[in-house]
Design a protein around this motif. Structure first.
Motif, PDB file in Angstrom:
ATOM      1  N   ALA B 177       9.642  42.203  90.540  1.00 36.83           N
ATOM      2  CA  ALA B 177       9.458  40.922  89.861  1.00 36.83           C
ATOM      3  C   ALA B 177       7.987  40.539  89.820  1.00 36.83           C
ATOM      4  O   ALA B 177       7.602  39.622  89.110  1.00 36.83           O
ATOM      5  N   ASP B 178       7.171  41.220  90.602  1.00 37.55           N
ATOM      6  CA  ASP B 178       5.764  40.883  90.700  1.00 37.55           C
ATOM      7  C   ASP B 178       5.035  42.109  91.252  1.00 37.55           C
ATOM      8  O   ASP B 178       5.671  42.985  91.813  1.00 37.55           O
ATOM      9  N   LEU B 198      12.632  44.071  86.653  1.00 35.21           N
ATOM     10  CA  LEU B 198      13.545  43.023  86.204  1.00 35.21           C
ATOM     11  C   LEU B 198      13.151  42.524  84.823  1.00 35.21           C
ATOM     12  O   LEU B 198      11.973  42.302  84.547  1.00 35.21           O
ATOM     13  N   VAL B 200      13.906  39.615  83.779  1.00 35.54           N
ATOM     14  CA  VAL B 200      13.608  38.187  83.870  1.00 35.54           C
ATOM     15  C   VAL B 200      12.203  37.933  84.393  1.00 35.54           C
ATOM     16  O   VAL B 200      11.739  36.800  84.409  1.00 35.54           O
ATOM     17  N   ALA B 201      11.516  38.976  84.813  1.00 36.37           N
ATOM     18  CA  ALA B 201      10.154  38.825  85.346  1.00 36.37           C
ATOM     19  C   ALA B 201       9.219  38.356  84.228  1.00 36.37           C
ATOM     20  O   ALA B 201       9.546  38.478  83.056  1.00 36.37           O
ATOM     21  N   PRO B 202       8.055  37.797  84.589  1.00 42.92           N
ATOM     22  CA  PRO B 202       7.086  37.402  83.567  1.00 42.92           C
ATOM     23  C   PRO B 202       6.714  38.586  82.683  1.00 42.92           C
ATOM     24  O   PRO B 202       6.683  39.726  83.146  1.00 42.92           O
ATOM     25  N   ILE B 203       6.426  38.310  81.405  1.00 42.06           N
ATOM     26  CA  ILE B 203       6.135  39.381  80.446  1.00 42.06           C
ATOM     27  C   ILE B 203       4.923  40.202  80.877  1.00 42.06           C
ATOM     28  O   ILE B 203       4.898  41.421  80.734  1.00 42.06           O
ATOM     29  N   VAL B 205       4.036  40.925  83.820  1.00 41.65           N
ATOM     30  CA  VAL B 205       4.462  41.849  84.876  1.00 41.65           C
ATOM     31  C   VAL B 205       5.150  43.060  84.260  1.00 41.65           C
ATOM     32  O   VAL B 205       4.854  44.207  84.609  1.00 41.65           O
TER      33      VAL B 205
END
Lengths: 226, 324
Positions: B177-178, B198, B200-203, B205
């Motif tokens: 996720a990071d 994931l 749902v992680a920031p784009i 990332v």
């Protein structure tokens, strides 16, 4: 809840190799205001063994009050990951706010069952409030987070008082890296501030860095002056 | 280099009368006798490991511990005497030599137009190794080191799986996720063939993650768990991941009967991008069938493989029949 709610805390995340981290922890200033966090890459690298060695070393340093967070970033199978952290001896576990509601519910229920603090990490969650409203039971700690790889996003300081007004949770802020950021977080009402990058980059200057960051907690600075 | 130890010697691939060739060579030129004697020594050492794979009843064979190669990144749990380690390195080098005679069976990349069965291992390490011993050999089987397994044992577990099932395609379910690059580097070092991020992680990332995967020569998988629409995420990316996983979480499956696996998204993803599609969350043979019917390339199963039992082999062959 294990954490002392009335104090402000500095949470330091460790992401280097196991040897280095062991060494770094034994050199931290022995203050109860410091929370040690096993970072996600660290856990994935070393597993349960890594968390256990963190717990052992930190409690050797400051005694019974040692508080270690396992940053599991749980996304699925909440109960399994809580039990891993519990058996490793951690005092708190994190779960992603992005996870399905069922997972977060399971996670919080298991945390209360095992008597560990539950942290819900709001990484990349646009409206943390909406996530919290869906839950059966509130987490002990809510982490407002700007990811390490996100450069453009801002730390949502405005959410702190909004959440504090509605729920009884402790708020932790992650993503700020300078002492100014930490001071800003505490000024806006956060209870815990998370730092990691400067520690990760200069493992030799752990003592000085931790002192510097701790001084941005007003009560600590006062106690030092007296 | 991450793929140094990939050229494992696969005995199952040898033709039965392979020994005739060296025998003939020795008759023609007696100096070959010495060379083949050395190769034969390595053969015996490897055969022990091979036999331990066949021996399904033993829990962890001692040779598994001995033959773990040392990497800068991982620490082997049980200390091995240095003499053993050096002989083992010697033997490893020799078995590398033997790949000159037989092509290595390394399954580095997934092929398009092929169907795969992904077996997720989520129990303890011993259970997982036992499950591996129960699996039939097939190129269609992918092994996944589940998130709980990685988090409880550390990333070194991938090397162990690799050794228990040489040459197999191993997915590290990191659920990043990071800090994408750090985690990818870790997996590549441990010898994984693919890493999961994931959706749902920031784009930023996800983008960094896919770039890092290319850099370290592993395949990127994007887990669309709890993502309302997979194509919306894919559209924001500069580069496509190799595999998109459509996923219904375990907790969701157990406590929410209404939630369905989004089979309709398979065609959507395939229409907009060049990715393979993997479906996770279904566990019955019926769900595997309907995933394949809906054009999924990979089906992930875990529930029947949580702990090993005598029927594992049967179940897998049953599943493999479903995916043909």
């Amino acid at each position: 809840m294990i954490l002392n709610k009335k104090q402000k805390h500095l949470q330091i995340a460790f992401n280097r190799s196991l040897y280095e981290v062991d060494d770094m922890i034994l050199r931290l200033p022995a203050s109860e205001r410091i929370i040690v966090e096993a970072g996600t890459p660290f856990i994935k690298q070393n597993g349960e063994r890594g968390i256990r060695s963190l717990v052992n070393n930190w409690s050797r340093r400051i005694g019974a009050g040692a508080y270690v967070v396992a940053d599991m970033k749980c996304m699925d199978r909440g109960s399994t990951e809580v039990s891993i952290a519990k058996s490793a001896g951690a005092s708190a576990v994190t779960c992603l706010g992005l996870a399905p509601t069922e997972t977060i519910n399971d996670f919080i229920a298991d945390c209360t069952k095992y008597n560990i603090d539950s942290m819900v990490d709001m990484l990349n969650v646009k409206f943390p409030f909406e996530v919290l409203a869906k839950l059966k039971k509130q987490p002990d700690i809510v982490v407002l987070h700007r990811g390490a790889d996100e450069t453009l996003a801002e730390i949502p300081f405005h959410e702190i008082n909004r959440i504090k007004g509605a729920y009884n949770s402790v708020i932790s802020v992650a993503g700020g890296e300078s002492p100014t950021d930490i001071r800003r977080a505490f000024f806006n009402g956060a209870d815990i501030a998370v730092v990691w990058r400067s520690f990760n980059e200069n493992p030799d200057q752990v003592e000085a860095l931790a002192e510097e960051f701790l001084l941005s907690i007003k009560a600590y600075a006062k106690s030092i002056k007296n | 280099m991450p793929n140094q130890n990939r050229g494992q010697f696969d005995f199952k691939k040898l033709p039965k009368y392979i020994w005739v060739i060296p025998a003939l060579m020795c008759i023609i030129n007696p100096s070959f006798i010495f060379i083949f004697f050395v190769v034969f020594l390595s053969f015996i050492k490897r055969k022990k490991d091979f036999m331990s794979l066949l021996n399904k009843t033993s829990s962890v064979s001692p040779s598994l511990n001995l033959s773990l190669p040392e990497t800068a990144f991982m620490r082997v749990a049980s200390p091995v005497p240095s003499t053993l380690r050096t002989t083992n390195n010697f033997v490893n080098a020799l078995s590398g030599l033997s790949t000159l005679f037989v092509a290595p069976s390394v399954n580095r990349q997934l092929k398009k137009n092929k169907k795969y069965l992904q077996v997720a291992l989520n129990g303890s390490l011993n259970e997982s190794l036992n499950v591996l011993r129960g699996l039939p050999t097939s190129e269609k089987i992918i092994i996944e080191a589940g998130t709980p397994l990685i988090k409880s044992e550390g990333i070194g577990v991938i090397r162990r799986l690799q050794y228990a099932m040489p040459g197999s395609y191993i997915v590290a379910d990191m659920k990043t996720a990071d800090l994408g690059e750090q985690e990818v580097a870790m997996c590549a070092q441990a010898g994984a063939s693919a890493v999961v991020c994931l959706g749902v992680a920031p784009i930023e990332v996800i983008g960094g993650f896919i770039a890092a995967c290319e850099k370290y020569n592993v395949e990127a998988m994007l887990d669309m768990m709890n993502v309302p629409s997979a194509i919306l995420v894919l559209k924001k990316l500069k580069k496509m991941p190799r595999v998109v996983i459509l996923h219904r979480g375990v907790d969701e499956t157990e406590s929410n009967k209404e939630k369905q696996i989004p089979f309709y998204e398979i065609k959507q993803v395939k229409g907009t991008s060049n990715c393979l599609v993997s479906v996770a969350g279904g566990d019955t043979a019926r769900e595997v069938q309907s995933a394949i019917f809906n054009d999924a390339d990979i089906v992930v199963v875990w529930k029947d493989f949580y702990t090993s039992n005598t029927t594992t082999d049967k179940i897998v062959t049953g599943f493999l029949k479903e995916i043909r």
